[in-house]
Write a protein that holds these residues in place. Structure first.
Motif, PDB file in Angstrom:
ATOM      1  N   UNK A 185       0.625  -1.304  -0.160  1.00 56.97           N
ATOM      2  CA  UNK A 185       0.058   0.198   0.254  1.00 56.97           C
ATOM      3  C   UNK A 185       0.685   1.499   0.333  1.00 56.97           C
ATOM      4  N   UNK A 186       2.401   0.854   0.544  1.00 56.42           N
ATOM      5  CA  UNK A 186       3.648   2.613   0.317  1.00 56.42           C
ATOM      6  C   UNK A 186       4.391   1.641  -0.232  1.00 56.42           C
ATOM      7  N   UNK A 187       4.922   2.967  -1.425  1.00 58.99           N
ATOM      8  CA  UNK A 187       6.345   2.759  -1.286  1.00 58.99           C
ATOM      9  C   UNK A 187       7.502   3.782  -1.067  1.00 58.99           C
ATOM     10  N   UNK A 188       8.220   3.696  -0.352  1.00 56.11           N
ATOM     11  CA  UNK A 188       9.469   5.252  -0.217  1.00 56.11           C
ATOM     12  C   UNK A 188      10.832   4.357  -0.774  1.00 56.11           C
ATOM     13  N   UNK A 189      11.388   5.273  -0.945  1.00 59.72           N
ATOM     14  CA  UNK A 189      13.359   5.107  -0.534  1.00 59.72           C
ATOM     15  C   UNK A 189      14.143   4.971   0.714  1.00 59.72           C
ATOM     16  N   UNK A 190      14.157   4.095   0.567  1.00 59.86           N
ATOM     17  CA  UNK A 190      14.858   3.449   2.193  1.00 59.86           C
ATOM     18  C   UNK A 190      16.268   4.154   2.105  1.00 59.86           C
ATOM     19  N   UNK A 191      17.159   3.743   0.964  1.00 60.86           N
ATOM     20  CA  UNK A 191      18.429   4.260   0.501  1.00 60.86           C
ATOM     21  C   UNK A 191      18.913   4.128  -0.513  1.00 60.86           C
ATOM     22  N   UNK A 192      20.173   5.534  -1.433  1.00 62.80           N
ATOM     23  CA  UNK A 192      19.890   5.418  -2.042  1.00 62.80           C
ATOM     24  C   UNK A 192      21.496   5.407  -2.332  1.00 62.80           C
ATOM     25  N   UNK A 193      21.603   4.554  -2.942  1.00 63.29           N
ATOM     26  CA  UNK A 193      23.760   4.299  -3.502  1.00 63.29           C
ATOM     27  C   UNK A 193      23.548   4.836  -4.949  1.00 63.29           C
ATOM     28  N   UNK A 194      22.646   5.401  -5.591  1.00 61.18           N
ATOM     29  CA  UNK A 194      23.173   5.717  -7.420  1.00 61.18           C
ATOM     30  C   UNK A 194      24.288   6.074  -7.345  1.00 61.18           C
ATOM     31  N   UNK A 195      24.575   7.329  -6.905  1.00 60.04           N
ATOM     32  CA  UNK A 195      25.396   8.619  -6.500  1.00 60.04           C
ATOM     33  C   UNK A 195      27.023   7.481  -6.306  1.00 60.04           C
ATOM     34  N   UNK A 196      27.022   6.924  -5.536  1.00 61.27           N
ATOM     35  CA  UNK A 196      28.414   5.775  -5.385  1.00 61.27           C
ATOM     36  C   UNK A 196      28.487   4.615  -6.377  1.00 61.27           C
ATOM     37  N   UNK A 197      26.993   4.465  -6.354  1.00 64.53           N
ATOM     38  CA  UNK A 197      27.329   2.822  -6.936  1.00 64.53           C
ATOM     39  C   UNK A 197      27.384   1.608  -6.221  1.00 64.53           C
ATOM     40  N   UNK A 198      27.449   1.956  -5.266  1.00 63.62           N
ATOM     41  CA  UNK A 198      27.495   0.984  -4.067  1.00 63.62           C
ATOM     42  C   UNK A 198      26.049  -0.539  -4.241  1.00 63.62           C
ATOM     43  N   UNK A 199      26.693  -1.536  -3.927  1.00 70.89           N
ATOM     44  CA  UNK A 199      25.454  -2.658  -3.598  1.00 70.89           C
ATOM     45  C   UNK A 199      25.069  -2.719  -2.733  1.00 70.89           C
ATOM     46  N   UNK A 200      23.357  -3.174  -2.052  1.00 65.00           N
ATOM     47  CA  UNK A 200      23.182  -3.257  -1.390  1.00 65.00           C
ATOM     48  C   UNK A 200      23.056  -5.077  -1.892  1.00 65.00           C
ATOM     49  N   UNK A 201      22.830  -5.990  -0.833  1.00 67.44           N
ATOM     50  CA  UNK A 201      22.898  -6.632  -1.128  1.00 67.44           C
ATOM     51  C   UNK A 201      21.393  -7.468  -0.041  1.00 67.44           C
ATOM     52  N   UNK A 202      21.364  -8.970   0.741  1.00 68.10           N
ATOM     53  CA  UNK A 202      21.404  -9.233   0.802  1.00 68.10           C
ATOM     54  C   UNK A 202      20.919  -9.188   2.718  1.00 68.10           C
ATOM     55  N   UNK A 203      20.014  -8.942   2.921  1.00 71.49           N
ATOM     56  CA  UNK A 203      19.101  -7.935   4.480  1.00 71.49           C
ATOM     57  C   UNK A 203      18.753  -9.642   5.602  1.00 71.49           C
ATOM     58  N   UNK A 204      18.242  -9.317   6.656  1.00 71.13           N
ATOM     59  CA  UNK A 204      17.812  -9.962   8.085  1.00 71.13           C
ATOM     60  C   UNK A 204      17.390  -8.413   8.401  1.00 71.13           C
ATOM     61  N   UNK A 205      16.233  -8.563   8.954  1.00 75.39           N
ATOM     62  CA  UNK A 205      15.555  -7.363  10.414  1.00 75.39           C
ATOM     63  C   UNK A 205      16.464  -8.146  11.986  1.00 75.39           C
ATOM     64  N   UNK A 206      16.342  -7.537  12.691  1.00 75.49           N
ATOM     65  CA  UNK A 206      16.643  -7.898  13.835  1.00 75.49           C
ATOM     66  C   UNK A 206      15.942  -7.542  14.977  1.00 75.49           C
ATOM     67  N   UNK A 207      15.626  -8.675  16.494  1.00 72.66           N
ATOM     68  CA  UNK A 207      14.878  -8.301  17.648  1.00 72.66           C
ATOM     69  C   UNK A 207      13.960  -7.148  17.871  1.00 72.66           C
ATOM     70  N   UNK A 208      15.365  -5.817  17.016  1.00 71.59           N
ATOM     71  CA  UNK A 208      15.007  -4.774  17.250  1.00 71.59           C
ATOM     72  C   UNK A 208      13.905  -4.169  16.277  1.00 71.59           C
ATOM     73  N   UNK A 209      13.728  -4.732  15.429  1.00 71.35           N
ATOM     74  CA  UNK A 209      13.461  -3.954  13.940  1.00 71.35           C
ATOM     75  C   UNK A 209      14.218  -3.268  13.212  1.00 71.35           C
ATOM     76  N   UNK A 210      15.942  -3.014  13.301  1.00 68.32           N
ATOM     77  CA  UNK A 210      16.724  -3.317  12.654  1.00 68.32           C
ATOM     78  C   UNK A 210      16.721  -3.310  12.019  1.00 68.32           C
ATOM     79  N   UNK A 211      17.645  -3.574  10.004  1.00 70.07           N
ATOM     80  CA  UNK A 211      17.878  -3.833   8.696  1.00 70.07           C
ATOM     81  C   UNK A 211      19.425  -4.216   8.705  1.00 70.07           C
ATOM     82  N   UNK A 212      19.884  -5.196   9.154  1.00 71.70           N
ATOM     83  CA  UNK A 212      20.980  -5.776   8.410  1.00 71.70           C
ATOM     84  C   UNK A 212      21.496  -5.854   6.977  1.00 71.70           C
ATOM     85  N   UNK A 213      22.118  -5.088   6.326  1.00 69.04           N
ATOM     86  CA  UNK A 213      22.692  -5.552   5.456  1.00 69.04           C
ATOM     87  C   UNK A 213      23.813  -5.976   4.596  1.00 69.04           C
ATOM     88  N   UNK A 214      24.640  -6.724   3.602  1.00 59.62           N
ATOM     89  CA  UNK A 214      25.441  -7.509   3.151  1.00 59.62           C
ATOM     90  C   UNK A 214      25.860  -6.234   1.924  1.00 59.62           C
TER      91      UNK A 214
END
Length: 295
Positions: A185-214
């Motif tokens: 029902x909604x979609x927004x940019x969370x992280x934008x690396x289009x200028x640096x060209x970095x490559x966010x990959x696989x991710x998981x949520x922890x018990x505090x609701x934070x996102x860990x990403x490789x």
């Protein structure tokens, strides 16, 4: 910001995966599962004993993996999602993206037992891919299109927030999801690396609701707070960490799959752990993995 040096990273299993991916901790078995996508292999590790088993598959790639009930799993071969029974029998469930030069890639089960999985362009530059939601009856629903490489699928514990990344588009989104019917029902940019060209990959949520990403080609794992700010950086002893999960009896071990893909011989010589399963102890608290529910 908390910074964790690469010296804190341990070897969970020394391997030479071409493209290690999709680590999943099965709390019922106390077993860590993961894939080598490009040398199509399903790995099984018992950290308590060190026992390691590997099963090769006769397919071009293994794209994704998820837990289900009674020892069953979902596993993606090329563009087909399959039911992998406890006795290792393989049953096709659904195929997507017919006629496209794509393959299935990252996926994760939401708190209601639905599997969300994305496809990617095999040439790594065309927006041929899509994000799909696979329901209990095996039907596939296209949710997002124009994706180059689907990745980083994760869900908040209440299932109302999802995360989705296009690695080669260098963007991650936060999705608002109706937990009852699985609609976005909604979609927004969370992280934008289009200028640096970095490559966010696989991710998981922890018990505090934070996102860990490789970060593939970035040599690090980061933790995002729900507001999108990075509060933890874990430096890795390899260039290509690919995906993460929490496991162990108390879900306080962060497991990290890695890759040898794209590394030169000189770089491989300098990175003896490239392609191994790595681990970092005690830097976060995870949650049990959601399981796919068959109707």
């Amino acid at each position: 910001m908390r910074k964790i040096a690469s010296s804190a990273v341990e070897i969970a299993h020394r391997s030479s995966d071409q493209l290690g991916e999709t680590p999943l901790w099965c709390d019922a078995e106390q077993i860590l599962w993961w894939l080598d996508i490009e040398k199509p292999t399903l790995h099984r590790l018992d950290p308590a004993t060190g026992d390691h088993q590997a099963r090769a598959f006769d397919t071009q790639v293994l794209g994704s993996l998820a837990l289900a009930g009674d020892g069953e799993k979902l596993i993606a071969t090329d563009l087909t999602l399959n039911r992998l029974a406890a006795d290792n029998a393989l049953e096709p469930i659904v195929s997507v993206d017919a006629g496209l030069d794509n393959r299935l890639n990252d996926g994760r089960v939401d708190p209601r037992g639905r599997f969300w999985v994305g496809t990617m362009d095999n040439q790594l530059h065309r927006p041929n891919g899509s994000l799909y939601r696979i329901d209990a009856d095996g039907t596939a629903h296209a949710m997002i299109d124009n994706v180059i490489v689907s990745n980083g699928i994760a869900f908040s514990p209440d299932g109302r927030t999802g995360y989705f990344t296009d690695t080669r588009g260098h963007l991650s989104w936060r999705l608002t999801i109706d937990p009852d019917d699985g609609a976005i029902t909604g979609r927004e940019v969370f992280a934008d690396y289009s200028r640096t060209g970095e490559r966010p990959d696989g991710a998981v949520i922890d018990a505090e609701g934070c996102l860990w990403q490789a970060f593939f080609a970035g040599g690090r794992i980061v933790r995002y707070a729900p507001n999108g700010c990075i509060d933890t950086v874990v430096e890795m002893p390899v260039t290509h960490p690919t995906c993460v999960c929490f496991g162990g009896p108390d879900f306080r071990t962060l497991y990290v799959t890695t890759a040898r893909k794209f590394l030169s011989d000189d770089r491989l010589a300098a990175e003896p752990l490239a392609g191994s399963l790595l681990a970092v102890e005690g830097i976060g608290q995870g949650l049990p993995e959601n399981r796919f529910v068959f109707s």
